[in-house]
Write a protein that holds these residues in place. Structure first.
Motif, PDB file in Angstrom:
ATOM      1  N   TYR A   1      22.225 -21.209  14.928  1.00  0.00           N
ATOM      2  CA  TYR A   1      22.044 -19.699  15.480  1.00  0.00           C
ATOM      3  C   TYR A   1      20.965 -19.898  16.869  1.00  0.00           C
ATOM      4  N   ASN A   2      21.378 -18.689  17.519  1.00  0.00           N
ATOM      5  CA  ASN A   2      20.737 -18.636  18.721  1.00  0.00           C
ATOM      6  C   ASN A   2      19.197 -17.397  18.347  1.00  0.00           C
ATOM      7  N   VAL A   3      18.161 -17.809  18.607  1.00  0.00           N
ATOM      8  CA  VAL A   3      17.518 -15.950  18.624  1.00  0.00           C
ATOM      9  C   VAL A   3      17.597 -15.349  20.171  1.00  0.00           C
ATOM     10  N   TYR A   4      18.110 -14.444  19.963  1.00  0.00           N
ATOM     11  CA  TYR A   4      17.185 -13.929  21.428  1.00  0.00           C
ATOM     12  C   TYR A   4      15.721 -13.158  21.021  1.00  0.00           C
ATOM     13  N   TYR A   5      15.458 -12.697  22.625  1.00  0.00           N
ATOM     14  CA  TYR A   5      14.593 -11.373  22.155  1.00  0.00           C
ATOM     15  C   TYR A   5      16.076 -10.337  22.942  1.00  0.00           C
ATOM     16  N   SER A   6      15.435  -9.098  22.530  1.00  0.00           N
ATOM     17  CA  SER A   6      16.707  -8.264  23.433  1.00  0.00           C
ATOM     18  C   SER A   6      16.355  -6.861  23.807  1.00  0.00           C
ATOM     19  N   GLN A   7      16.278  -6.187  25.345  1.00  0.00           N
ATOM     20  CA  GLN A   7      15.142  -5.712  25.964  1.00  0.00           C
ATOM     21  C   GLN A   7      16.516  -4.768  27.026  1.00  0.00           C
ATOM     22  N   GLY A   8      16.129  -3.803  26.091  1.00  0.00           N
ATOM     23  CA  GLY A   8      17.192  -3.444  27.560  1.00  0.00           C
ATOM     24  C   GLY A   8      18.835  -3.622  28.008  1.00  0.00           C
ATOM     25  N   GLY A   9      19.387  -3.929  26.637  1.00  0.00           N
ATOM     26  CA  GLY A   9      20.827  -4.843  26.964  1.00  0.00           C
ATOM     27  C   GLY A   9      20.989  -6.458  27.843  1.00  0.00           C
ATOM     28  N   LYS A  10      19.028  -6.416  27.968  1.00  0.00           N
ATOM     29  CA  LYS A  10      19.250  -8.135  28.521  1.00  0.00           C
ATOM     30  C   LYS A  10      18.441  -8.980  27.595  1.00  0.00           C
ATOM     31  N   TYR A  11      19.166 -10.051  26.954  1.00  0.00           N
ATOM     32  CA  TYR A  11      18.962 -11.268  26.143  1.00  0.00           C
ATOM     33  C   TYR A  11      18.133 -12.581  26.966  1.00  0.00           C
ATOM     34  N   THR A  12      17.231 -12.786  25.564  1.00  0.00           N
ATOM     35  CA  THR A  12      16.882 -13.683  26.372  1.00  0.00           C
ATOM     36  C   THR A  12      16.411 -14.742  25.379  1.00  0.00           C
ATOM     37  N   PHE A  13      16.813 -16.223  25.482  1.00  0.00           N
ATOM     38  CA  PHE A  13      16.946 -16.607  24.658  1.00  0.00           C
ATOM     39  C   PHE A  13      15.037 -17.580  23.980  1.00  0.00           C
ATOM     40  N   ILE A  14      15.730 -17.311  22.622  1.00  0.00           N
ATOM     41  CA  ILE A  14      13.828 -17.892  22.054  1.00  0.00           C
ATOM     42  C   ILE A  14      13.934 -19.382  21.411  1.00  0.00           C
ATOM     43  N   ALA A  15      14.878 -19.294  20.999  1.00  0.00           N
ATOM     44  CA  ALA A  15      15.305 -20.469  19.809  1.00  0.00           C
ATOM     45  C   ALA A  15      16.545 -21.066  18.820  1.00  0.00           C
ATOM     46  N   SER A  16      17.084 -21.592  19.065  1.00  0.00           N
ATOM     47  CA  SER A  16      18.291 -22.174  17.856  1.00  0.00           C
ATOM     48  C   SER A  16      17.350 -22.751  16.622  1.00  0.00           C
ATOM     49  N   THR A  17      18.365 -22.763  15.672  1.00  0.00           N
ATOM     50  CA  THR A  17      18.145 -22.860  14.311  1.00  0.00           C
ATOM     51  C   THR A  17      18.735 -23.168  13.802  1.00  0.00           C
ATOM     52  N   ALA A  18      19.118 -23.968  12.535  1.00  0.00           N
ATOM     53  CA  ALA A  18      20.079 -24.487  11.485  1.00  0.00           C
ATOM     54  C   ALA A  18      19.977 -23.601  10.594  1.00  0.00           C
ATOM     55  N   ASP A  19      18.115 -22.656  10.334  1.00  0.00           N
ATOM     56  CA  ASP A  19      18.447 -21.773   9.074  1.00  0.00           C
ATOM     57  C   ASP A  19      18.921 -20.503   9.568  1.00  0.00           C
ATOM     58  N   THR A  20      18.951 -19.709   8.300  1.00  0.00           N
ATOM     59  CA  THR A  20      19.565 -18.658   7.907  1.00  0.00           C
ATOM     60  C   THR A  20      18.032 -17.450   8.951  1.00  0.00           C
ATOM     61  N   THR A  21      16.925 -17.834   9.045  1.00  0.00           N
ATOM     62  CA  THR A  21      15.605 -17.406   9.108  1.00  0.00           C
ATOM     63  C   THR A  21      15.512 -17.928   9.920  1.00  0.00           C
ATOM     64  N   TYR A  22      14.337 -17.178  10.996  1.00  0.00           N
ATOM     65  CA  TYR A  22      13.146 -17.385  11.665  1.00  0.00           C
ATOM     66  C   TYR A  22      12.436 -17.029  11.498  1.00  0.00           C
ATOM     67  N   LYS A  23      11.109 -17.230  12.000  1.00  0.00           N
ATOM     68  CA  LYS A  23       9.678 -16.416  12.392  1.00  0.00           C
ATOM     69  C   LYS A  23       9.149 -16.690  13.661  1.00  0.00           C
ATOM     70  N   ASP A  24       9.157 -15.657  13.956  1.00  0.00           N
ATOM     71  CA  ASP A  24       8.140 -15.762  15.258  1.00  0.00           C
ATOM     72  C   ASP A  24       6.510 -15.735  15.453  1.00  0.00           C
ATOM     73  N   THR A  25       6.187 -16.549  16.020  1.00  0.00           N
ATOM     74  CA  THR A  25       4.710 -16.736  16.156  1.00  0.00           C
ATOM     75  C   THR A  25       4.253 -16.515  17.477  1.00  0.00           C
ATOM     76  N   GLY A  26       3.219 -15.788  17.449  1.00  0.00           N
ATOM     77  CA  GLY A  26       2.542 -15.401  19.201  1.00  0.00           C
ATOM     78  C   GLY A  26       2.334 -14.608  19.158  1.00  0.00           C
ATOM     79  N   LEU A  27       2.699 -13.252  18.353  1.00  0.00           N
ATOM     80  CA  LEU A  27       2.871 -11.747  18.185  1.00  0.00           C
ATOM     81  C   LEU A  27       1.826 -11.001  18.765  1.00  0.00           C
ATOM     82  N   ILE A  28       2.562  -9.736  19.491  1.00  0.00           N
ATOM     83  CA  ILE A  28       0.998  -9.060  19.674  1.00  0.00           C
ATOM     84  C   ILE A  28       1.508  -8.116  18.412  1.00  0.00           C
TER      85      ILE A  28
END
Length: 70
Positions: free
Chosen positions: A7-34
């Motif tokens: 799976y590829n994980v993306y940030y989504s903002q206003g219809g624009k997608y920015t790639f974050i990471a790929s993972t083989a898992d069905t869960t993803y933990k984002d770190t370093g958030l504000i």
């Protein structure tokens, strides 16, 4: 349905997608958030086609949003 390789994980903002990471898992933990900020994500599934071929990637999922705690 065909099995997926990951799976590829993306940030989504206003219809624009920015790639974050790929993972083989069905869960993803984002770190370093504000703290106290809303984040919106979308995911695609992909199947690897080999070294000489591009991966097959699904359409974006629906957006999912969450706000970090203060």
């Amino acid at each position: 349905p065909e099995p997926v390789d990951g799976y590829n994980v993306y940030y989504s903002q206003g219809g624009k997608y920015t790639f974050i990471a790929s993972t083989a898992d069905t869960t993803y933990k984002d770190t370093g958030l504000i703290q106290g900020q809303e984040y919106t994500y979308a995911v695609t599934a992909y199947v690897s086609c080999g070294a000489d071929e591009p991966d097959l990637e699904s359409d974006y999922s629906g957006d999912a949003s969450a706000t970090t705690l203060n």
